[in-house]
Design a protein around this motif. Structure first.
Motif, mmCIF file in Angstrom:
data_model
loop_
_atom_site.group_PDB
_atom_site.id
_atom_site.type_symbol
_atom_site.label_atom_id
_atom_site.label_comp_id
_atom_site.label_asym_id
_atom_site.label_seq_id
_atom_site.Cartn_x
_atom_site.Cartn_y
_atom_site.Cartn_z
ATOM 1 N N ASP A 194 0.832 -1.211 0.000
ATOM 2 C CA ASP A 194 0.000 0.000 0.000
ATOM 3 C C ASP A 194 0.867 1.262 0.000
ATOM 4 N N PHE A 195 1.787 1.339 -0.931
ATOM 5 C CA PHE A 195 2.676 2.501 -1.020
ATOM 6 C C PHE A 195 1.879 3.787 -1.218
ATOM 7 N N HIS A 196 0.685 3.678 -1.829
ATOM 8 C CA HIS A 196 -0.161 4.854 -2.041
ATOM 9 C C HIS A 196 -0.735 5.408 -0.741
ATOM 10 N N PHE A 197 -0.649 4.642 0.357
ATOM 11 C CA PHE A 197 -1.083 5.177 1.650
ATOM 12 C C PHE A 197 -0.178 6.321 2.108
ATOM 13 N N ILE A 198 1.007 6.406 1.543
ATOM 14 C CA ILE A 198 1.879 7.561 1.797
ATOM 15 C C ILE A 198 1.416 8.631 0.814
ATOM 16 N N THR A 199 0.452 9.421 1.214
ATOM 17 C CA THR A 199 -0.277 10.287 0.287
ATOM 18 C C THR A 199 0.530 11.520 -0.136
ATOM 19 N N ASP A 200 1.501 11.907 0.654
ATOM 20 C CA ASP A 200 2.332 13.063 0.326
ATOM 21 C C ASP A 200 3.416 12.645 -0.662
ATOM 22 N N VAL A 201 3.413 13.268 -1.848
ATOM 23 C CA VAL A 201 4.356 12.870 -2.893
ATOM 24 C C VAL A 201 5.801 13.082 -2.448
ATOM 25 N N GLU A 202 6.064 14.132 -1.646
ATOM 26 C CA GLU A 202 7.432 14.380 -1.182
ATOM 27 C C GLU A 202 7.891 13.301 -0.199
ATOM 28 N N LYS A 203 6.968 12.794 0.605
ATOM 29 C CA LYS A 203 7.316 11.711 1.535
ATOM 30 C C LYS A 203 7.639 10.435 0.761
ATOM 31 N N ARG A 204 6.858 10.155 -0.281
ATOM 32 C CA ARG A 204 7.163 8.993 -1.108
ATOM 33 C C ARG A 204 8.522 9.158 -1.784
ATOM 34 N N ARG A 205 8.745 10.377 -2.278
ATOM 35 C CA ARG A 205 10.024 10.633 -2.943
ATOM 36 C C ARG A 205 11.194 10.448 -1.966
ATOM 37 N N SER A 206 11.014 10.872 -0.733
ATOM 38 C CA SER A 206 12.104 10.747 0.250
ATOM 39 C C SER A 206 12.452 9.280 0.508
ATOM 40 N N ILE A 207 11.443 8.401 0.478
ATOM 41 C CA ILE A 207 11.702 6.969 0.672
ATOM 42 C C ILE A 207 12.444 6.390 -0.523
ATOM 43 N N ILE A 208 12.011 6.760 -1.723
ATOM 44 C CA ILE A 208 12.674 6.262 -2.934
ATOM 45 C C ILE A 208 14.137 6.702 -2.958
ATOM 46 N N ARG A 209 14.372 7.963 -2.616
ATOM 47 C CA ARG A 209 15.752 8.470 -2.582
ATOM 48 C C ARG A 209 16.565 7.770 -1.500
ATOM 49 N N ALA A 210 15.970 7.624 -0.325
ATOM 50 C CA ALA A 210 16.693 7.043 0.804
ATOM 51 C C ALA A 210 17.158 5.625 0.518
ATOM 52 N N LEU A 211 16.392 4.895 -0.290
ATOM 53 C CA LEU A 211 16.713 3.497 -0.557
ATOM 54 C C LEU A 211 17.690 3.311 -1.720
ATOM 55 N N ARG A 212 18.157 4.408 -2.320
ATOM 56 C CA ARG A 212 19.112 4.275 -3.430
ATOM 57 C C ARG A 212 20.391 3.529 -3.027
ATOM 58 N N PRO A 213 21.007 3.838 -1.873
ATOM 59 C CA PRO A 213 22.206 3.067 -1.502
ATOM 60 C C PRO A 213 21.902 1.583 -1.283
#
Length: 478
Positions: free
Chosen positions: A182-201
């Motif tokens: 349910d990744f869409h439960f993170i409704t704030d696009v910036e919060k979703r983006r922060s997770i995607i960025r954080a997991l790059r390493p």
């Protein structure tokens, strides 16, 4: 005689009940159909490692089941829920640390520097016996681990240590994945983006990241500016094909020792809207309500199922109260100025703009995704309006209002869940009973209007809503 009676009773006890064969309300066992192509596609990406994999589809099509099946084949996986990550990367690292059994310090963003207390090293001692020597004073075989430093006051950065721990697993040639349901439960696009960025390493170290979400999220704006080009590949879990739906019926009828004609099975499939849940329900009702079959017939009997006297009455007998309630909400629209809305004459009915939108979707066959231009053209034909008259109906605003209504309950429950989490004491490492109940009670949106795409479209996100729209239009008409 006694022995014969005993054998007869034993045979009856071993016969499965119909409700255990067709199981719309629980996970199927007898009628479980493996969607092999989807499984192979997901397995292939997980084998390669390091990909972001959005797994997209409407509700009740088996996305989570597909992912869980793939995760079981890996050496190690972490399964997180979107409602627990609404703060973005800030909430990500404590969750990952907890899954890895790395004790989180009361001081935000840090973990204990005494690595001999980390369950992570105990759990993976054998696999990390050689690699982990740089981290802890490990003896060969990993039977004992103790930190080189004797200081217990050292605090380490949680983010860095989680990334390092996951890297140790992939260095030891383990296949590892993180799945967020349910990744869409993170409704704030910036919060979703922060997770995607954080997991790059993490993905750079070879860990796969699966994002289970709704349709059309492969182009989620959260991916923009994350620099993950070439490492994202989506999998769409579409509605089920006819052969898969037929297999549900064939497996179930065979287990019950009954037969059904191809015509009957085809009719059930045609009204299932690609949903295994609906197909299970229709098969169950055909057996129990129409043919009075509540358990399997004795072997080698193979009676033939009768079709309903009226197919329309049979399909109308299946009604989901939740879907009907949603249609009522969408058909009514916002409460404001409800009595002042323009009414239109169509199909012998007087309807407003919200109701005619639903009627148009119904007349178009209730597909999963519909171009808004197609809907407007359909409404023009229904009302004998030219395009300029249709434009004056302001249908886009009404569709957007319906989108807001369909998401309001989800947003409200997510906010309640977030408030409950904030009440937890810092040293509490488990969810309260209220949190657990609320987490499972967050509703999925059933309908959405996407106007940010090149061609605005309506998406019906729940097959049960589609079924109810076709067979229970009384749910949204006055």
């Amino acid at each position: 005689m006694i022995i014969a009676m005993y054998q007869h009773d034993t045979e009856r006890l071993s016969l499965p009940e119909t409700s255990d064969v067709f199981t719309p309300a629980k996970f199927p066992t007898v009628t479980d159909v493996n969607r092999e192509l989807l499984s192979k596609s997901l397995d292939r990406l997980l084998r390669r490692g390091g990909y972001y994999i959005p797994v997209m589809g409407t509700t009740k099509l088996g996305k989570t089941t597909l992912v869980n099946g793939a995760l079981k084949k890996l050496d190690y996986s972490i399964f997180l829920r979107g409602q627990s990550l609404t703060e973005g990367s800030e909430s990500l690292w404590p969750r990952l640390a907890a899954e890895l059994e790395i004790p989180v310090s009361k001081e935000k963003g840090t973990v204990s520097g005494d690595k001999s207390t980390w369950g992570f090293f105990g759990k993976f001692s054998a696999a990390l016996a050689t690699i982990a020597k740089a981290e802890v004073g490990a003896q060969a075989g990993g039977e004992h681990m103790s930190q080189k430093s004797t200081s217990s006051s050292v605090l380490l950065d949680a983010e860095s240590e989680v990334i390092k721990a996951l890297g140790l697993l992939t260095e030891s040639r383990m296949k590892v994945a993180i799945a967020i349901d349910d990744f869409h439960f993170i409704t704030d696009v910036e919060k979703r983006r922060s997770i995607i960025r954080a997991l790059r390493p993490v993905t750079g170290a070879g860990v796969s990241v699966i994002l289970i979400t709704l349709p059309n999220r492969g182009t989620d704006p959260a991916f923009q500016g994350t620099n993950i080009g070439g490492r994202q590949e989506s999998i769409t879990v579409g509605t089920w094909d006819e052969p898969d739906l037929k297999e549900i019926a064939n497996l179930g009828f065979r287990a019950l020792n009954v037969k059904a004609s191809d015509e009957v099975i085809d009719r059930l499939v045609s009204e299932s809207f690609g949903s295994p849940h609906i197909m299970q329900q229709l098969c169950l009702n055909l057996c129990e309500d129409i043919n009075d079959i509540y358990e399997a017939a004795p072997p080698n009997t193979h009676s033939t199922l009768h079709q309903p006297a009226s197919w329309d009455a049979f399909f109308k007998s299946v009604k989901d109260d939740d879907a009907a309630s949603w249609l009522t909400t969408l058909g009514l629209g916002p409460k404001k100025k409800r009595d002042k809305r323009t009414k239109y004459e169509v199909q012998g009915l007087r309807v407003d703009g919200y109701q005619i939108l639903l009627l148009a979707i119904k007349d178009l066959g209730v597909p999963t995704s519909i171009s808004f231009d197609d809907i407007k053209n359909k409404i023009g034909k229904m009302l004998l309006f030219d395009p300029s008259q249709v434009n004056k109906m302001n249908l886009e605003a009404k569709a957007n209002n319906m989108h807001v209504l369909a998401h309001k309950e989800m947003d409200s429950k997510l906010n309640s869940f977030k408030a409950l989490e904030a009440q937890l004491e810092e040293d509490e490492d488990s969810y309260s009973e209220d949190e657990i109940n609320l987490a499972g009670d967050i509703p999925q949106p059933v309908f959405e209007f996407t106007k940010s795409t090149a061609i605005p479209q309506l998406n019906v996100l729940d097959p049960l809503l589609a079924y109810t729209l076709k067979w229970h239009e009384d749910s949204f008409l006055d």
